[in-house]
Design a protein around this motif. Structure first.
Motif, mmCIF file in Angstrom:
data_model
loop_
_atom_site.group_PDB
_atom_site.id
_atom_site.type_symbol
_atom_site.label_atom_id
_atom_site.label_comp_id
_atom_site.label_asym_id
_atom_site.label_seq_id
_atom_site.Cartn_x
_atom_site.Cartn_y
_atom_site.Cartn_z
ATOM 1 N N UNK A 30 52.575 44.795 -26.849
ATOM 2 C CA UNK A 30 52.871 43.685 -25.962
ATOM 3 C C UNK A 30 52.587 44.061 -24.508
ATOM 4 N N UNK A 31 52.080 43.091 -23.769
ATOM 5 C CA UNK A 31 51.876 43.283 -22.340
ATOM 6 C C UNK A 31 50.708 44.160 -21.968
ATOM 7 N N UNK A 32 49.751 44.336 -22.874
ATOM 8 C CA UNK A 32 48.560 45.147 -22.606
ATOM 9 C C UNK A 32 47.326 44.250 -22.744
ATOM 10 N N UNK A 33 46.443 44.317 -21.772
ATOM 11 C CA UNK A 33 45.220 43.522 -21.802
ATOM 12 C C UNK A 33 44.046 44.391 -22.241
ATOM 13 N N UNK A 34 43.275 43.891 -23.197
ATOM 14 C CA UNK A 34 42.129 44.628 -23.724
ATOM 15 C C UNK A 34 41.017 43.637 -24.043
ATOM 16 N N UNK A 35 39.823 44.150 -24.246
ATOM 17 C CA UNK A 35 38.696 43.296 -24.635
ATOM 18 C C UNK A 35 38.997 42.656 -25.987
ATOM 19 N N UNK A 36 38.755 41.364 -26.086
ATOM 20 C CA UNK A 36 38.999 40.633 -27.330
ATOM 21 C C UNK A 36 37.855 40.855 -28.301
ATOM 22 N N UNK A 55 21.328 25.822 -17.290
ATOM 23 C CA UNK A 55 19.951 25.390 -17.446
ATOM 24 C C UNK A 55 18.947 26.330 -16.819
ATOM 25 N N UNK A 56 19.439 27.185 -15.907
ATOM 26 C CA UNK A 56 18.538 28.134 -15.256
ATOM 27 C C UNK A 56 18.134 29.267 -16.187
ATOM 28 N N UNK A 57 18.790 29.354 -17.345
ATOM 29 C CA UNK A 57 18.397 30.334 -18.353
ATOM 30 C C UNK A 57 19.120 31.656 -18.292
ATOM 31 N N UNK A 58 19.941 31.857 -17.263
ATOM 32 C CA UNK A 58 20.684 33.113 -17.177
ATOM 33 C C UNK A 58 22.167 32.856 -17.113
ATOM 34 N N UNK A 59 22.874 33.025 -18.221
ATOM 35 C CA UNK A 59 24.298 32.725 -18.267
ATOM 36 C C UNK A 59 25.147 33.821 -17.635
ATOM 37 N N UNK A 60 24.675 35.039 -17.645
ATOM 38 C CA UNK A 60 25.480 36.177 -17.205
ATOM 39 C C UNK A 60 25.902 36.003 -15.755
ATOM 40 N N UNK A 61 27.199 36.199 -15.523
ATOM 41 C CA UNK A 61 27.735 36.165 -14.178
ATOM 42 C C UNK A 61 27.964 34.779 -13.617
ATOM 43 N N UNK A 167 37.602 36.811 -17.483
ATOM 44 C CA UNK A 167 37.546 37.169 -16.068
ATOM 45 C C UNK A 167 36.118 36.994 -15.554
ATOM 46 N N UNK A 168 35.973 36.451 -14.347
ATOM 47 C CA UNK A 168 34.609 36.192 -13.872
ATOM 48 C C UNK A 168 33.845 37.461 -13.527
ATOM 49 N N UNK A 169 34.544 38.601 -13.533
ATOM 50 C CA UNK A 169 33.870 39.875 -13.269
ATOM 51 C C UNK A 169 33.390 40.556 -14.539
ATOM 52 N N UNK A 170 33.694 39.968 -15.717
ATOM 53 C CA UNK A 170 33.311 40.553 -16.999
ATOM 54 C C UNK A 170 32.458 39.573 -17.789
ATOM 55 N N UNK A 171 31.714 40.106 -18.752
ATOM 56 C CA UNK A 171 30.879 39.272 -19.616
ATOM 57 C C UNK A 171 31.414 39.228 -21.046
ATOM 58 N N UNK A 198 38.789 33.469 -13.111
ATOM 59 C CA UNK A 198 37.963 33.122 -14.264
ATOM 60 C C UNK A 198 38.788 32.875 -15.512
ATOM 61 N N UNK A 199 40.031 33.401 -15.545
ATOM 62 C CA UNK A 199 40.876 33.203 -16.719
ATOM 63 C C UNK A 199 41.670 31.902 -16.650
ATOM 64 N N UNK A 200 41.579 31.178 -15.540
ATOM 65 C CA UNK A 200 42.208 29.855 -15.488
ATOM 66 C C UNK A 200 41.717 29.014 -16.652
ATOM 67 N N UNK A 201 42.650 28.323 -17.299
ATOM 68 C CA UNK A 201 42.310 27.506 -18.460
ATOM 69 C C UNK A 201 42.477 28.222 -19.783
ATOM 70 N N UNK A 202 42.778 29.524 -19.752
ATOM 71 C CA UNK A 202 42.939 30.289 -20.998
ATOM 72 C C UNK A 202 44.087 29.734 -21.833
ATOM 73 N N UNK A 203 43.890 29.585 -23.148
ATOM 74 C CA UNK A 203 44.960 29.086 -23.997
ATOM 75 C C UNK A 203 46.022 30.149 -24.258
ATOM 76 N N UNK A 204 47.276 29.691 -24.367
ATOM 77 C CA UNK A 204 48.393 30.535 -24.809
ATOM 78 C C UNK A 204 48.674 30.113 -26.247
ATOM 79 N N UNK A 205 48.303 30.937 -27.211
ATOM 80 C CA UNK A 205 48.357 30.559 -28.623
ATOM 81 C C UNK A 205 49.467 31.337 -29.318
ATOM 82 N N UNK A 206 50.355 30.614 -29.992
ATOM 83 C CA UNK A 206 51.448 31.294 -30.698
ATOM 84 C C UNK A 206 51.019 31.701 -32.102
#
Length: 248
Positions: A30-36, A55-61, A167-171, A198-206
């Motif tokens: 609990x309370x630890x953040x890691x890559x999903x 549409x510009x073809x580059x989604x990264x960043x 997070x907007x700093x990660x891909x 970038x995490x705004x809007x993230x779901x809280x799922x039980x």
């Protein structure tokens, strides 16, 4: 050095196993953040981008907020924070986005549903919104990745929840499981590190697969990366969901 790294992995595995039940099946501790990890559940969460960037073809960043698919009769609905949908840009949603790729396609936002409290005064107690997505070849986004149930009037902290976002700093998406607490009667909070912009809007799922919160609300989700907020989903959110879900 390899022995120390292995020892750390073993200790983490033990803590994770001990925390699994408390986290209602979410990834401990609990309370630890890691890559999903890329799973069927995490594929329901995706990144929001402007259509021009996609549409510009580059989604990264280019992603700036998070959204997730929720169950609806037309299989075309996502939920996010209202402050993510308030601009004039045309938006798209990439479920399961990872490393600059959209493995489940890019879906255009067709209509946005904002609560009156946000549309009329950007009330932080109304910082939740829905968007209807365009279909593709007769399929809705829920047909492709599934969707979680949207649940209102649940008791804050009744169970642990898992927050997954971009997070907007990660891909890649990150996730953290913890038990929410009440900030006040209209806002709930969760202690999870590194939930940055970038995490705004993230779901809280039980543990029952229900979205019981959406990262946003107070301070548009939190002034620091260690404490995040959500509107307490009540009657306004329930009415908004009904309106969005019944959209033809």
């Amino acid at each position: 050095m390899k022995r120390n790294a292995l020892l750390g992995a073993v200790v983490l595995l033990a803590v994770t196993s001990a925390s699994e039940a408390a986290a209602d099946g979410g990834p401990g501790p609990l309370g630890v953040t890691a890559v999903a990890a890329a799973t069927a559940q995490s594929a329901r969460v995706g990144a929001l981008l402007t259509a021009a960037d996609a549409g510009a073809g580059g989604l990264a960043g280019e992603h700036f907020c998070t959204a997730s698919v929720v169950h609806s009769p037309h299989h075309d609905l996502i939920v996010t924070a209202a402050h993510c949908l308030g601009g004039a840009d045309e938006l798209v949603f990439a479920p399961g986005y990872r490393d600059g790729k959209a493995p489940h396609g890019i879906w255009r936002v067709e209509r946005v549903f904002l609560p009156d409290g946000w549309a009329q005064g950007q009330d932080e107690d109304s910082d939740v919104a829905f968007a209807v997505l365009d279909g593709r070849g007769g399929e809705g986004v829920e047909d492709v990745v599934g969707g979680n149930r949207f649940a209102t009037r649940t008791t804050t902290g009744a169970t642990a929840v898992t927050v997954t976002g971009y997070p907007d700093s990660l891909e890649v998406p990150v996730r953290c499981t913890n038990r929410p607490t009440a900030h006040n009667s209209t806002q709930q909070r969760i202690d999870c590190p590194d939930l940055t912009g970038g995490t705004s809007g993230s779901p809280w799922v039980n543990g029952d697969g229900e979205v019981v919160g959406v990262l946003g609300g107070h301070e548009q989700g939190g002034a620091t990366s260690d404490i995040s907020y959500s509107v307490v989903l009540g009657s306004e959110a329930a009415e908004l969901y009904r309106d969005a879900a019944s959209d033809p």
